[in-house]
Design an enzyme around this catalytic site. Structure first.
Site, mmCIF file in Angstrom:
data_model
loop_
_atom_site.group_PDB
_atom_site.id
_atom_site.type_symbol
_atom_site.label_atom_id
_atom_site.label_comp_id
_atom_site.label_asym_id
_atom_site.label_seq_id
_atom_site.Cartn_x
_atom_site.Cartn_y
_atom_site.Cartn_z
ATOM 1 C CD GLU A 98 -3.889 6.492 1.074
ATOM 2 O OE1 GLU A 98 -2.741 6.441 1.358
ATOM 3 O OE2 GLU A 98 -4.594 5.287 1.038
ATOM 4 C CB CYS A 126 -0.949 0.030 1.215
ATOM 5 S SG CYS A 126 -1.374 -1.649 1.853
#
Length: 285
Positions: free
Chosen positions: A170, A91
């Protein structure tokens, strides 16, 4: 700088805070249109004045072996944000200033096959940095962009809800990659500054871990993705990996975090627009 030198040199001689200060993230609006750049440190700071930091582009890579098992990683204890949590294989964020270019600046559906390349270049760079997986061990054409999620989460489990300096906000690209040949599996050399543990698990093992083992910590983005579509795509992996599959989605779904990932300054009146910059608001350059 060529592709190999860009990916191999990333992160060298930098500690976690060094990368927080030097990585230049892609700030986006709610439609995922790039509006500027900002340091990783500034984008992830949660304060009463910036209660959700600033939204930026990210990716979550899900890797599967020939048995259809998923690669899980536990973020290293030295990570500044969300240490010691279990999550998907990798990630991270695409960055400005990389070669090849990681800034996709067109709608995702306008790219061949609906597959934006920049986000995949970023994934290749970070798979090398975090897991030691070489570029030559990744078939770019087999990596599938499937969907995006807009989410935020305070790292209040690591710190506290009363004093939480960091979080995530995000638009996260979900990328699936399988290695179907038992003789050709990725060679993993985990970076201890990034990854504390890793292992492959089956769907049943994953469900048991998430539902029955209360001692395990999970990243809020991973849990959110799995609850919304991750298990369904995993259970139909062949279909998910098909170009423009039934799971392919050009829309961006928003979700809030679970209660434990909120800080005292995250208020009910905040909306999905909190922490979202517009182009005329001049994000940090």
């Amino acid at each position: 700088m060529n592709e190999s030198s860009a990916s191999s040199s990333y992160g060298e001689d930098l500690d976690q805070m060094g990368m927080m200060e030097s990585d230049m993230l892609i700030c986006v609006d709610r439609n995922d249109v790039p509006v500027g750049k900002m340091s990783k440190k500034q984008a992830h700071q949660f304060t009463p004045e910036t209660p959700r930091g600033f939204v930026h582009r990210a990716f979550s890579v899900f890797i599967f072996n020939d048995k259809g098992e998923m690669l899980l990683t536990k973020r290293a204890s030295s990570k500044i944000t969300f240490p010691n949590v279990w999550t998907n294989a990798c990630c991270s964020h695409p960055l400005w200033g990389q070669t090849p270019n990681e800034v996709d600046d067109k709608p995702v559906e306008s790219y061949p096959g609906g597959q934006p390349p920049g986000i995949k270049y970023a994934a290749i760079r970070k798979l090398k940095h975090e897991l030691g997986i070489e570029k030559n061990d990744i078939e770019l054409d087999r990596m599938r962009f499937l969907t995006r999620f807009h989410y935020w989460a305070a790292d209040s489990v690591t710190y506290s809800q009363e004093s939480c300096p960091w979080g995530e906000h995000e638009i996260d690209y979900v990328l699936f990659l399988q290695y179907p040949d038992s003789n050709v599996q990725p060679r993993i050399f985990a970076n201890p500054d990034e990854v504390g543990e890793y292992k492959y698990v089956s769907i049943d093992e994953m469900k048991k871990m998430m539902k029955q083992d209360n001692d395990l910590l999970w990243s809020p983005w991973f849990r959110g993705i799995m609850e919304r579509c991750g298990f369904a795509m995993w259970e139909n992996l062949d279909e998910a990996l098909t170009l423009k599959s039934s799971f392919y989605n050009t829309e961006i779904e928003f979700f809030d975090p679970p209660e434990e990932h909120t800080a005292f300054f995250n208020l009910p009146e905040h909306t999905a627009n909190t922490g979202v910059l517009l182009k005329d608001e001049s994000p940090i350059l």
